[in-house]
Design a protein around this motif. Structure first.
Motif, PDB file in Angstrom:
ATOM      1  N   ARG A  91     -23.153   5.936  30.658  1.00 52.72           N
ATOM      2  CA  ARG A  91     -23.916   5.980  29.435  1.00 52.72           C
ATOM      3  C   ARG A  91     -22.994   6.489  28.339  1.00 52.72           C
ATOM      4  NH1 ARG A  91     -26.850   8.898  26.495  1.00 52.72           N
ATOM      5  NH2 ARG A  91     -26.556  10.838  27.628  1.00 52.72           N
ATOM      6  N   GLY A  92     -23.143   5.953  27.142  1.00 56.00           N
ATOM      7  CA  GLY A  92     -22.329   6.409  26.018  1.00 56.00           C
ATOM      8  C   GLY A  92     -23.129   6.273  24.758  1.00 56.00           C
ATOM      9  N   PRO A  93     -22.480   6.480  23.617  1.00 56.18           N
ATOM     10  CA  PRO A  93     -23.193   6.374  22.343  1.00 56.18           C
ATOM     11  C   PRO A  93     -23.897   5.018  22.168  1.00 56.18           C
ATOM     12  CG  PRO A  93     -20.995   7.268  21.995  1.00 56.18           C
ATOM     13  CD  PRO A  93     -21.081   6.897  23.434  1.00 56.18           C
ATOM     14  N   ARG A  94     -23.361   3.958  22.757  1.00 51.59           N
ATOM     15  CA  ARG A  94     -23.971   2.635  22.574  1.00 51.59           C
ATOM     16  C   ARG A  94     -25.004   2.283  23.641  1.00 51.59           C
ATOM     17  NH1 ARG A  94     -19.434  -1.409  20.102  1.00 51.59           N
ATOM     18  NH2 ARG A  94     -18.199   0.184  19.045  1.00 51.59           N
ATOM     19  N   GLY A  95     -25.420   3.256  24.411  1.00 50.94           N
ATOM     20  CA  GLY A  95     -26.470   2.992  25.387  1.00 50.94           C
ATOM     21  C   GLY A  95     -25.955   3.010  26.809  1.00 50.94           C
ATOM     22  N   ALA A 146     -20.016  -4.691  34.379  1.00 59.66           N
ATOM     23  CA  ALA A 146     -20.311  -3.290  34.103  1.00 59.66           C
ATOM     24  C   ALA A 146     -19.088  -2.714  33.384  1.00 59.66           C
ATOM     25  CB  ALA A 146     -20.602  -2.566  35.400  1.00 59.66           C
ATOM     26  N   ASN A 147     -18.779  -1.454  33.598  1.00 56.23           N
ATOM     27  CA  ASN A 147     -17.592  -0.859  32.988  1.00 56.23           C
ATOM     28  C   ASN A 147     -16.402  -0.896  33.938  1.00 56.23           C
ATOM     29  OD1 ASN A 147     -18.820  -0.154  30.564  1.00 56.23           O
ATOM     30  ND2 ASN A 147     -19.534   1.813  31.362  1.00 56.23           N
ATOM     31  N   ALA A 148     -15.239  -0.631  33.393  1.00 56.58           N
ATOM     32  CA  ALA A 148     -14.047  -0.429  34.217  1.00 56.58           C
ATOM     33  C   ALA A 148     -13.426   0.903  33.818  1.00 56.58           C
ATOM     34  CB  ALA A 148     -13.045  -1.554  34.004  1.00 56.58           C
ATOM     35  N   GLY A 198     -16.483  -0.797  21.928  1.00 61.73           N
ATOM     36  CA  GLY A 198     -17.069   0.337  22.633  1.00 61.73           C
ATOM     37  C   GLY A 198     -16.157   0.806  23.743  1.00 61.73           C
ATOM     38  N   GLY A 199     -16.400   2.047  24.226  1.00 57.47           N
ATOM     39  CA  GLY A 199     -15.579   2.613  25.288  1.00 57.47           C
ATOM     40  C   GLY A 199     -14.894   3.876  24.820  1.00 57.47           C
ATOM     41  N   VAL A 200     -14.375   4.654  25.766  1.00 58.89           N
ATOM     42  CA  VAL A 200     -13.727   5.920  25.414  1.00 58.89           C
ATOM     43  C   VAL A 200     -12.336   6.003  26.036  1.00 58.89           C
ATOM     44  CG1 VAL A 200     -15.903   7.172  25.177  1.00 58.89           C
ATOM     45  CG2 VAL A 200     -14.778   7.090  27.382  1.00 58.89           C
ATOM     46  N   CYS A 247     -24.687  16.223  26.556  1.00 55.23           N
ATOM     47  CA  CYS A 247     -23.418  15.485  26.568  1.00 55.23           C
ATOM     48  C   CYS A 247     -23.642  14.085  25.985  1.00 55.23           C
ATOM     49  CB  CYS A 247     -22.906  15.347  27.997  1.00 55.23           C
ATOM     50  SG  CYS A 247     -22.652  16.946  28.777  1.00 55.23           S
ATOM     51  N   SER A 248     -22.595  13.549  25.365  1.00 56.92           N
ATOM     52  CA  SER A 248     -22.758  12.271  24.679  1.00 56.92           C
ATOM     53  C   SER A 248     -22.664  11.093  25.639  1.00 56.92           C
ATOM     54  CB  SER A 248     -21.693  12.127  23.595  1.00 56.92           C
ATOM     55  OG  SER A 248     -20.436  11.946  24.212  1.00 56.92           O
ATOM     56  N   GLY A 249     -22.291  11.326  26.893  1.00 48.19           N
ATOM     57  CA  GLY A 249     -22.162  10.218  27.832  1.00 48.19           C
ATOM     58  C   GLY A 249     -21.648  10.689  29.174  1.00 48.19           C
ATOM     59  N   TYR A 250     -21.579   9.762  30.086  1.00 52.85           N
ATOM     60  CA  TYR A 250     -21.000  10.033  31.403  1.00 52.85           C
ATOM     61  C   TYR A 250     -20.600   8.711  32.025  1.00 52.85           C
ATOM     62  CZ  TYR A 250     -25.761   8.749  32.586  1.00 52.85           C
ATOM     63  OH  TYR A 250     -26.962   8.080  32.658  1.00 52.85           O
ATOM     64  N   THR A 251     -19.793   8.792  33.076  1.00 52.13           N
ATOM     65  CA  THR A 251     -19.339   7.605  33.793  1.00 52.13           C
ATOM     66  C   THR A 251     -19.546   7.842  35.270  1.00 52.13           C
ATOM     67  OG1 THR A 251     -17.755   6.981  32.103  1.00 52.13           O
ATOM     68  CG2 THR A 251     -17.275   6.231  34.334  1.00 52.13           C
ATOM     69  N   VAL A 252     -20.025   6.837  35.983  1.00 53.46           N
ATOM     70  CA  VAL A 252     -20.356   6.999  37.395  1.00 53.46           C
ATOM     71  C   VAL A 252     -19.635   5.968  38.239  1.00 53.46           C
ATOM     72  CG1 VAL A 252     -22.208   6.998  39.112  1.00 53.46           C
ATOM     73  CG2 VAL A 252     -22.670   7.806  36.792  1.00 53.46           C
ATOM     74  N   VAL A 312     -18.716  11.397  39.287  1.00 55.08           N
ATOM     75  CA  VAL A 312     -19.201  11.394  37.915  1.00 55.08           C
ATOM     76  C   VAL A 312     -18.157  12.057  37.018  1.00 55.08           C
ATOM     77  CG1 VAL A 312     -21.051  12.115  36.367  1.00 55.08           C
ATOM     78  CG2 VAL A 312     -21.566  11.579  38.746  1.00 55.08           C
ATOM     79  N   ILE A 313     -17.824  11.411  35.918  1.00 51.59           N
ATOM     80  CA  ILE A 313     -16.891  11.988  34.944  1.00 51.59           C
ATOM     81  C   ILE A 313     -17.641  12.224  33.635  1.00 51.59           C
ATOM     82  CG2 ILE A 313     -14.740  11.670  33.660  1.00 51.59           C
ATOM     83  CD1 ILE A 313     -13.835   9.706  35.764  1.00 51.59           C
ATOM     84  N   VAL A 314     -17.496  13.404  33.078  1.00 51.35           N
ATOM     85  CA  VAL A 314     -18.103  13.723  31.783  1.00 51.35           C
ATOM     86  C   VAL A 314     -17.028  14.281  30.862  1.00 51.35           C
ATOM     87  CG1 VAL A 314     -19.939  14.962  30.590  1.00 51.35           C
ATOM     88  CG2 VAL A 314     -20.210  14.387  32.997  1.00 51.35           C
ATOM     89  N   PHE A 315     -16.848  13.660  29.714  1.00 51.26           N
ATOM     90  CA  PHE A 315     -16.015  14.251  28.669  1.00 51.26           C
ATOM     91  C   PHE A 315     -16.955  14.937  27.683  1.00 51.26           C
ATOM     92  CE2 PHE A 315     -13.448  10.603  30.121  1.00 51.26           C
ATOM     93  CZ  PHE A 315     -12.308  11.293  30.498  1.00 51.26           C
ATOM     94  N   CYS A 316     -16.752  16.238  27.465  1.00 49.77           N
ATOM     95  CA  CYS A 316     -17.699  16.939  26.582  1.00 49.77           C
ATOM     96  C   CYS A 316     -17.012  18.097  25.856  1.00 49.77           C
ATOM     97  CB  CYS A 316     -18.903  17.430  27.373  1.00 49.77           C
ATOM     98  SG  CYS A 316     -18.493  18.698  28.562  1.00 49.77           S
TER      99      CYS A 316
HETATM  100  N1  LIG Z   1     -18.703  11.462  26.968  1.00 49.76           N
HETATM  101  C1  LIG Z   1     -18.436  10.561  27.900  1.00 49.76           C
HETATM  102  N2  LIG Z   1     -18.023  10.963  29.123  1.00 49.76           N
HETATM  103  C2  LIG Z   1     -17.743  10.070  30.085  1.00 49.76           C
HETATM  104  N3  LIG Z   1     -17.869   8.741  29.925  1.00 49.76           N
HETATM  105  C3  LIG Z   1     -18.287   8.265  28.737  1.00 49.76           C
HETATM  106  C4  LIG Z   1     -18.595   9.132  27.673  1.00 49.76           C
HETATM  107  N4  LIG Z   1     -18.975   8.377  26.619  1.00 49.76           N
HETATM  108  C5  LIG Z   1     -18.906   7.091  27.009  1.00 49.76           C
HETATM  109  N5  LIG Z   1     -18.503   6.999  28.283  1.00 49.76           N
HETATM  110  C6  LIG Z   1     -18.294   5.779  29.079  1.00 49.76           C
HETATM  111  O1  LIG Z   1     -17.862   4.739  28.226  1.00 49.76           O
HETATM  112  C7  LIG Z   1     -18.758   3.627  28.339  1.00 49.76           C
HETATM  113  C8  LIG Z   1     -18.856   2.875  27.025  1.00 49.76           C
HETATM  114  O2  LIG Z   1     -19.269   3.758  26.042  1.00 49.76           O
HETATM  115  P1  LIG Z   1     -19.815   3.314  24.613  1.00 49.76           P
HETATM  116  O3  LIG Z   1     -19.532   1.832  24.502  1.00 49.76           O
HETATM  117  O4  LIG Z   1     -19.051   4.144  23.670  1.00 49.76           O
HETATM  118  O5  LIG Z   1     -21.293   3.597  24.639  1.00 49.76           O
HETATM  119  C9  LIG Z   1     -20.060   4.228  28.800  1.00 49.76           C
HETATM  120  O6  LIG Z   1     -20.879   3.282  29.458  1.00 49.76           O
HETATM  121  C10 LIG Z   1     -19.585   5.316  29.720  1.00 49.76           C
HETATM  122  O7  LIG Z   1     -19.265   4.805  31.000  1.00 49.76           O
END
Ligand SMILES: Nc1ncnc2c1ncn2[C@@H]1O[C@H](COP(=O)(O)O)[C@@H](O)[C@H]1O
Ligand SMILES: Nc1ncnc2c1ncn2[C@@H]1O[C@H](COP(=O)(O)O)[C@@H](O)[C@H]1O
Ligand SMILES: Nc1ncnc2c1ncn2[C@@H]1O[C@H](COP(=O)(O)O)[C@@H](O)[C@H]1O
Ligand code: NA
Ligand code: NA
Ligand code: NA
Lengths: 337, 93, 93, 93, 337, 337
Positions: free
Chosen positions: B37-41, B54-56, B82-84, D25-30, D58-62
């Motif tokens: 999950r991220g800022p874009r959903g 999905a994501n990579a 999108g992506g981080v 947190c603004s997001g996470y990755t699984v 699970v990875i979280v950047f925060c």
């Molecule tokens: N704070 C965060 N920590 C870890 N993963 C993140 C974070 N923000 C975004 N992501 C990952 O980046 C993907 C794309 O993010 P976004 O397109 O910015 O919404 C998301 O589906 C997450 O897997």
């Protein structure tokens, strides 16, 4: 190929027996779809993990293409065939245009174009389910309808992208350069489109040169089809129910659109089908082509080429499209064609 | 040495890997079928069958001086699609 | 605490995990079906059906004093069969 | 910025992701289908067909200030159900 | 449904020909199971990677449920049907209680309850293998046995959790709050239980309303079944052999339990089956239901609701359960019923 | 088992009709292979994600082994059977030796040995495709050819490793100790080899003891086979096209080798087949065994035991091997055997 008489059960008269229709709807594919929906609504942890659904979607595309190719080779490309296919392609160009006009009323150009493109295209799964429904009813339909199916994805994608270019907001700089190549690649070489069209060609070639080989494919592409479709629809039910929330969040305008537009396209489609003089089975399939929206090839193409649009909008509206169109379709199927 | 973690949609993997190559990194590692999950959903893998992907998760170990070229080619991609991307320290074992 | 990231072919996973156990680490985590590129070329999962396998990513959180035994048993494996190993800092949550 | 790595059973993923959301947190990755070994024994994916599941990473950047709320909601979960959590430093690319 | 005479080969007389029994056991599903075991024992790297086994387990649950539903619709829910199902459910409540009492002798309450629950439930795979074995023998059995199978998972899970609550040690604080909701959800909505019960209902509805649809499912759910079972048992053989080590580490008490308890349950089950007046095929399936232990739904539920228990204990004992129960079953199958 | 007369279409006379041959080649498996190749060449994103191809490769090995076992049990192990199998094993020992000698001209010992080993072994997929091609032609072939197939992998691996030991450069220290155990394990217990040989034994045992069980496997192992093969070849086409680039980078020597060596082996194989007096169908399969190179079991074994060699060399040459050998095979199939 003989044209069996439409089942008496169904088309007998104006005295439509709704319970009979309902019974006809209680087929395994439909029931498994709702089993999947129910699993999500009740909170079961039933899950068909990736990439297993991909196995079934690849299988269905290959099988539907191959079978369509065999039949296309037998039926030939006579007058009504070309006419029907042309009408289908025109609809896939036209539908996005008026959908876009309507959607722009409430949405920005990116989202409007992406949703419009999905409605120009078709849902292969709904088409397949309708086909196997027709088989149960004993209503004849032709292999060239699969060719129409195969040819409606690419134009819809291209119109969608044209709409972005012409009527959408100015875009950020990033990907500007590689745009048009990527668009055509997505439109024509998208994996799902390619497999469907390719299998159609393989089917045609096999039927022409190697009838024995065609025969040996049938246990895989034909006998198994109904069960594999049921299994895949179990997954589609799960996915559709999970995405229902997205649709709810999208607001009443999009919900209304995703209920009304397929219905409108279905009615339009049934008029065109009548105008073309299509027989019952083909007409019903034509309605499905017009009314349903793509949640396989087009969303993948839009994700790539219009990243500004919100995927949960175009995916959830496309997933909702089978329901209104099906209701019209079921209504139609009781007509004395 | 530096460690770069990139998380982005599978659909944009090709240009990202090209950018990594062009920046002169000696290698990379890719994990696909990642959700998040991220800022874009939220991104799930339940529509994977559609080709939507999905994501990579991409990991790059590289020399600190390669960060700048990486950054300048990857940032536009990440901000558009999108992506981080995050950087941390790492030493060879 | 230290975090060790190892990326190597799935085919050599067994001896690597044995080495981690023998070094006295309390655990490890393995992600398989990982692809990538390194000095020895690209590794994809498109021949996975053949038993050839792709890469695996192994994460070990361990005390700093275990780094030395880990290093001495893993380095020969990595340099013979290919693969990379990196160390960074990490604290328990 | 901080990077949090959590490794735990897939079966407990839902409450963990909820806790991450609630911490702000603004997001996470699984990453799922992860295997490993820890103090409570080995976890493989060979019983995955049973719904038992394997591990998830699970990875979280925060932001650093979110660590405390994360810690207080995740620690009880990890200590009751098993799993590990580690924190390290990371900067945006 | 006609009741074919039990194969002469098997039930002819007291002069049981053991070599004949052995021959009957050399079926592809059993042989592939042992091929999997052998692969692990010899150190082969043969592997069926996740999630492929899940594909087969989902398929088997769907197919067994669907076929059971079709037959249940035909046989109806007459007196013996309800009686048999009730007896099966009672066994799934009773078995965990005395298993728990025995296990507490050496194990703590958490582990004892978790193992007890797996023995109250059933092994769908063993049941399926027994069914296809009966088919080879030509021994008739009824669709309602699948309903019994489907209804034995949930009670066993609930009893297991009750045992933890009532007779187990005080628990740590962490998850206390969400407990009971989670328990019922795991017991009733566990993915495997849900798919089995749901497919049963789909089967009943299809048989009642859409015999043609039922017919079209058969190539998938019926013809393919035996081969898919063989493939899945190849994987089960690999898994069982890999877990054998766990069982060895669990110590002699658990090994003795995992050999003795299924045998005891099998004997008890065969007495009840006789009391209920079940015919040979159904009686043998009833024995399997009583004697086998669950390694699909229940372990997943226990992992979630009794995390204090060691999964390798309840999984490895459950995986061992088919062997003693099978020996009794094979012995029984030579009776002049 | 009756020996059907070779199809008139094919073997009628010296007046070989090439268009007829081409038509015979337009079978679904071959067409889907080229559809996969086309997907890559055109840049489509069509993909069959791991581990789905593994499902098909496991299935094909199991099915080919099982069917071969059934037939082997029926045909028995008479004189020509043993002779043919022995000749095949000898070829798998001999081919690597002269291939190595030739390859050493340009390559180091590690790479030469690894490539040599793949050519000593066989491509199960090419063999299977040839079999189903023979079926379409109505040319009889025997189950014992599968036994030959199964027995050619291990010797080739062992010779490959011996070549490294005897004629290769001195090796680094690292893995020296565990070498020979690992080599034999890879040669004999490699997952693919094990499953093929194991399924063959299961087939023999089933045919001998349980003909009814054999019957019930057929919808899975037999009816589905042709379609599953087509699906798998779609993936092989994708993979082969992706690896084509590797072959190009490997340089003209390796390209020439991968075109010339299979052709040479095919010619040699057809002479031996003639010497053994094999009938047309078996002879053509023998040619495939000699000419094709392994891209399943052997590369996996080489990756493990000769890590010094570059996998892209031995994989890409092996993937190229079917083409030259097929052309010779097709040429041969027009002979008046
Ligand atoms: N704070 C965060 N920590 C870890 N993963 C993140 C974070 N923000 C975004 N992501 C990952 O980046 C993907 C794309 O993010 P976004 O397109 O910015 O919404 C998301 O589906 C997450 O897997
Ligand atoms: N600089 C790097 N950054 C990230 N991963 C790498 C790097 N170099 C190598 N790898 C990974 O390690 C694997 C084996 O590398 P090698 O055998 O050294 O070519 C590659 O396939 C990559 O997945
Ligand atoms: N020291 C460690 N390093 C890396 N991963 C670990 C470590 N300890 C535990 N894990 C992971 O956490 C999972 C659960 O651990 P536990 O429940 O504590 O046994 C294990 O299966 C591993 O995947
Ligand atoms: Na449409
Ligand atoms: Na039981
Ligand atoms: Na060969």
């Amino acid at each position: 190929m003989a044209n069996p008489p439409p089942s008496v059960k169904l088309c007998s008269s104006a005295a439509v027996d709704t319970s009979l229709i309902l019974q006809n709807l209680l087929t395994p594919p439909v029931l498994f779809f709702f089993l999947g929906v129910l699993a999500v609504l009740l909170g079961s942890d039933l899950e068909i993990p990736a990439p297993l659904p991909k196995l079934f979607s690849l299988y269905l595309l290959l099988a539907i293409g191959f079978k369509g190719g065999l039949e296309l080779q037998h039926s030939g490309v006579g007058g009504p065939v070309l006419l029907t296919i042309t009408a289908a392609v025109l609809m896939s160009l036209l539908v996005p245009v008026y959908s876009f006009a309507l959607l722009r009323w409430k949405l920005d150009g990116f989202n409007a174009a992406a949703i419009a493109a999905t409605y120009g295209s078709i849902s292969a799964v709904t088409f397949i389910t309708a086909e196997s429904f027709l088989d149960t009813l004993g209503l004849h339909h032709d292999g060239f309808m699969v060719a129409a199916l195969a040819l409606m994805e690419s134009p819809a994608i291209i119109v969608g992208l044209l709409l972005v270019k012409l009527a959408g907001p100015a875009r950020a700089e990033a990907g500007q350069g590689m745009r048009w190549g990527a668009v055509l690649k997505e439109a024509l070489l998208n994996g799902s489109v390619f497999l469907l069209v390719g299998s159609l060609v393989v089917g045609v070639l096999t039927a022409a040169n190697n009838p024995q080989g065609a025969e040996k494919m049938l246990p895989f592409t034909d006998k198994l089809f109904y069960g594999a479709l049921s299994f895949f629809l179990l997954d589609m039910g799960i996915v559709a129910a999970q995405r229902l929330r997205d649709l709810r969040q999208a607001g009443t305008f999009l919900i209304a659109f995703s209920l009304g537009m397929p219905l409108f396209n279905a009615v339009l489609g049934s008029l065109i089908a009548r105008g073309l003089g299509l027989e019952a089975g083909n007409a019903l399939l034509f309605v499905v082509l017009c009314a349903s929206a793509s949640y396989i090839a087009v969303p993948a193409a839009m994700r790539m080429t219009v990243p500004e649009a919100n995927p949960s909008f175009y995916i959830s509206t496309a997933l909702a499209s089978p329901f209104p169109s099906t209701s019209w379709w079921v209504y139609l199927s009781t007509w004395p064609w | 040495m530096k460690r770069v973690d990139l998380i982005l949609s599978e659909r944009e993997l090709d240009p990202v890997l090209q950018a990594i190559d062009q920046a002169g990194c000696s290698g990379y590692t890719v994990m696909r079928h990642v959700t998040g999950r991220g800022p874009r959903g939220a991104v799930s893998d339940n529509m994977e069958f559609s080709g939507l992907g999905a994501n990579a998760h991409v990991i790059v170990f590289c020399a600190p001086e390669l960060l700048e070229p990486l950054r300048s080619s990857l940032r536009p991609l990440l901000s558009y699609y999108g992506g981080v991307g995050f950087v941390s320290d790492a030493e060879p074992l």
